[in-house]
Scaffold this motif. Structure first.
Motif, PDB file in Angstrom:
ATOM      1  N   GLU A 179       0.819  -1.205   0.000  1.00 33.40           N
ATOM      2  CA  GLU A 179       0.000   0.000   0.000  1.00 33.40           C
ATOM      3  C   GLU A 179       0.860   1.265   0.000  1.00 33.40           C
ATOM      4  OE1 GLU A 179      -3.384   2.013   2.868  1.00 33.40           O
ATOM      5  OE2 GLU A 179      -2.899  -0.106   3.147  1.00 33.40           O
ATOM      6  N   LEU A 180       1.936   1.241   0.754  1.00 29.40           N
ATOM      7  CA  LEU A 180       2.805   2.418   0.855  1.00 29.40           C
ATOM      8  C   LEU A 180       3.449   2.781  -0.477  1.00 29.40           C
ATOM      9  CD1 LEU A 180       4.476   1.803   4.313  1.00 29.40           C
ATOM     10  CD2 LEU A 180       2.953   3.692   3.695  1.00 29.40           C
TER      11      LEU A 180
ATOM     12  N   GLY B  27       2.277  11.916   0.482  1.00 25.42           N
ATOM     13  CA  GLY B  27       1.746  12.958   1.358  1.00 25.42           C
ATOM     14  C   GLY B  27       1.237  12.455   2.700  1.00 25.42           C
ATOM     15  N   PRO B  28       0.253  13.195   3.265  1.00 29.44           N
ATOM     16  CA  PRO B  28      -0.276  12.853   4.587  1.00 29.44           C
ATOM     17  C   PRO B  28      -0.858  11.428   4.701  1.00 29.44           C
ATOM     18  CG  PRO B  28      -0.912  15.081   4.010  1.00 29.44           C
ATOM     19  CD  PRO B  28      -0.270  14.484   2.793  1.00 29.44           C
ATOM     20  N   PRO B  29      -1.556  10.924   3.676  1.00 26.42           N
ATOM     21  CA  PRO B  29      -2.041   9.541   3.810  1.00 26.42           C
ATOM     22  C   PRO B  29      -0.897   8.541   3.983  1.00 26.42           C
ATOM     23  CG  PRO B  29      -3.214  10.634   2.028  1.00 26.42           C
ATOM     24  CD  PRO B  29      -2.090  11.545   2.456  1.00 26.42           C
ATOM     25  N   ARG B  30       0.207   8.783   3.289  1.00 25.77           N
ATOM     26  CA  ARG B  30       1.362   7.904   3.420  1.00 25.77           C
ATOM     27  C   ARG B  30       1.952   7.986   4.825  1.00 25.77           C
ATOM     28  NH1 ARG B  30       5.450   5.114   0.913  1.00 25.77           N
ATOM     29  NH2 ARG B  30       7.564   5.541   1.644  1.00 25.77           N
ATOM     30  N   GLU B  31       2.041   9.218   5.352  1.00 27.40           N
ATOM     31  CA  GLU B  31       2.597   9.399   6.698  1.00 27.40           C
ATOM     32  C   GLU B  31       1.768   8.643   7.742  1.00 27.40           C
ATOM     33  OE1 GLU B  31       5.546  10.749   7.206  1.00 27.40           O
ATOM     34  OE2 GLU B  31       5.612  11.034   5.039  1.00 27.40           O
ATOM     35  N   LYS B  32       0.451   8.651   7.605  1.00 27.24           N
ATOM     36  CA  LYS B  32      -0.410   7.926   8.548  1.00 27.24           C
ATOM     37  C   LYS B  32      -0.172   6.422   8.459  1.00 27.24           C
ATOM     38  CE  LYS B  32      -4.307  11.015   9.163  1.00 27.24           C
ATOM     39  NZ  LYS B  32      -5.757  11.185   9.051  1.00 27.24           N
TER      40      LYS B  32
ATOM     41  N   TYR C 239       2.405   1.282  10.142  1.00 29.29           N
ATOM     42  CA  TYR C 239       3.409   0.267   9.821  1.00 29.29           C
ATOM     43  C   TYR C 239       4.441   0.163  10.934  1.00 29.29           C
ATOM     44  CZ  TYR C 239       7.253  -2.012   7.305  1.00 29.29           C
ATOM     45  OH  TYR C 239       8.255  -2.871   6.932  1.00 29.29           O
ATOM     46  N   GLN C 240       4.949   1.309  11.393  1.00 27.24           N
ATOM     47  CA  GLN C 240       5.986   1.306  12.425  1.00 27.24           C
ATOM     48  C   GLN C 240       5.447   0.718  13.733  1.00 27.24           C
ATOM     49  OE1 GLN C 240       8.386   1.337  10.750  1.00 27.24           O
ATOM     50  NE2 GLN C 240       9.515   3.254  10.766  1.00 27.24           N
ATOM     51  N   GLN C 241       4.182   1.009  14.062  1.00 29.89           N
ATOM     52  CA  GLN C 241       3.603   0.463  15.295  1.00 29.89           C
ATOM     53  C   GLN C 241       3.463  -1.059  15.196  1.00 29.89           C
ATOM     54  OE1 GLN C 241       2.841   1.985  18.317  1.00 29.89           O
ATOM     55  NE2 GLN C 241       2.743  -0.176  18.849  1.00 29.89           N
ATOM     56  N   ILE C 242       2.946  -1.534  14.074  1.00 31.14           N
ATOM     57  CA  ILE C 242       2.785  -2.980  13.901  1.00 31.14           C
ATOM     58  C   ILE C 242       4.153  -3.654  13.870  1.00 31.14           C
ATOM     59  CG2 ILE C 242       1.971  -4.798  12.336  1.00 31.14           C
ATOM     60  CD1 ILE C 242      -0.315  -2.883  11.554  1.00 31.14           C
ATOM     61  N   ARG C 243       5.119  -3.020  13.231  1.00 31.44           N
ATOM     62  CA  ARG C 243       6.467  -3.573  13.172  1.00 31.44           C
ATOM     63  C   ARG C 243       7.071  -3.687  14.570  1.00 31.44           C
ATOM     64  NH1 ARG C 243      11.620  -2.356  13.238  1.00 31.44           N
ATOM     65  NH2 ARG C 243      13.043  -3.532  11.892  1.00 31.44           N
TER      66      ARG C 243
ATOM     67  N   PRO D 117      10.790 -13.366   9.472  1.00 33.51           N
ATOM     68  CA  PRO D 117      11.657 -12.202   9.273  1.00 33.51           C
ATOM     69  C   PRO D 117      10.846 -10.900   9.443  1.00 33.51           C
ATOM     70  CG  PRO D 117      11.063 -13.126   7.154  1.00 33.51           C
ATOM     71  CD  PRO D 117      10.487 -14.045   8.199  1.00 33.51           C
ATOM     72  N   VAL D 118      11.273 -10.067  10.352  1.00 34.86           N
ATOM     73  CA  VAL D 118      10.612  -8.776  10.554  1.00 34.86           C
ATOM     74  C   VAL D 118      11.179  -7.823   9.501  1.00 34.86           C
ATOM     75  CG1 VAL D 118      10.228  -6.857  12.146  1.00 34.86           C
ATOM     76  CG2 VAL D 118      10.268  -9.210  13.007  1.00 34.86           C
ATOM     77  N   PRO D 119      10.294  -7.196   8.710  1.00 30.12           N
ATOM     78  CA  PRO D 119      10.774  -6.322   7.634  1.00 30.12           C
ATOM     79  C   PRO D 119      11.467  -5.066   8.187  1.00 30.12           C
ATOM     80  CG  PRO D 119       8.391  -6.207   7.798  1.00 30.12           C
ATOM     81  CD  PRO D 119       8.839  -7.262   8.760  1.00 30.12           C
ATOM     82  N   PRO D 120      12.229  -4.414   7.322  1.00 27.95           N
ATOM     83  CA  PRO D 120      12.970  -3.232   7.775  1.00 27.95           C
ATOM     84  C   PRO D 120      12.047  -2.037   8.037  1.00 27.95           C
ATOM     85  CG  PRO D 120      13.204  -3.508   5.417  1.00 27.95           C
ATOM     86  CD  PRO D 120      12.466  -4.710   5.922  1.00 27.95           C
ATOM     87  N   VAL D 121      12.607  -1.056   8.694  1.00 27.48           N
ATOM     88  CA  VAL D 121      11.896   0.209   8.950  1.00 27.48           C
ATOM     89  C   VAL D 121      11.633   0.886   7.617  1.00 27.48           C
ATOM     90  CG1 VAL D 121      12.110   2.479  10.019  1.00 27.48           C
ATOM     91  CG2 VAL D 121      12.955   0.457  11.217  1.00 27.48           C
ATOM     92  N   VAL D 122      10.455   1.463   7.468  1.00 34.80           N
ATOM     93  CA  VAL D 122      10.096   2.197   6.248  1.00 34.80           C
ATOM     94  C   VAL D 122      10.109   3.679   6.555  1.00 34.80           C
ATOM     95  CG1 VAL D 122       8.234   2.665   4.612  1.00 34.80           C
ATOM     96  CG2 VAL D 122       8.689   0.331   5.323  1.00 34.80           C
ATOM     97  N   LYS D 123      10.649   4.441   5.629  1.00 40.92           N
ATOM     98  CA  LYS D 123      10.698   5.915   5.802  1.00 40.92           C
ATOM     99  C   LYS D 123       9.932   6.597   4.711  1.00 40.92           C
ATOM    100  CE  LYS D 123      15.007   5.661   8.212  1.00 40.92           C
ATOM    101  NZ  LYS D 123      16.350   6.040   8.366  1.00 40.92           N
TER     102      LYS D 123
END
Length: 102
Positions: free
Chosen positions: A46-47, A52-57, A62-66, A96-102
């Protein structure tokens, strides 16, 4: 009157129940982790399409679930070690836990 004699090597009923609970707990943590990892894969796809803002949300989600998945993976490793399983290479391959997304 017949008597049943248990072998010294036979586990007690309480030991069997304890082992079954340990395996059940391990299974539940593994299933929870699998669900989280599947959610992360969906969010990764999805990312790729968002900006923009929808991606940031979605990145925040993603970061919380990760982070939660990393904790569940740690719980899985701790439970495995409590069972005497110290080689976690299978955990690395299966979860395998995926990497951090920025």
């Amino acid at each position: 009157m017949a008597t049943t004699r248990m072998s010294i090597d036979s586990p007690l009923a309480v030991e069997v129940a304890f082992r079954q609970e340990m395996v059940g707990a391990l299974r539940r943590v593994g299933e929870k982790l699998e669900t989280m990892l599947a959610e992360l894969k969906g969010l990764e796809r999805e990312l790729r399409t968002l900006t923009g803002p929808p991606r940031e949300k979605r990145i925040a989600l993603y970061q919380q679930i990760r982070s939660d998945a990393e904790y569940q993976r740690w719980c899985l490793v701790v439970q495995r070690e409590a069972m005497g399983l110290f080689d976690h290479s299978e955990v690395d391959l299966m979860y395998p836990v995926p990497p951090v997304v920025k």
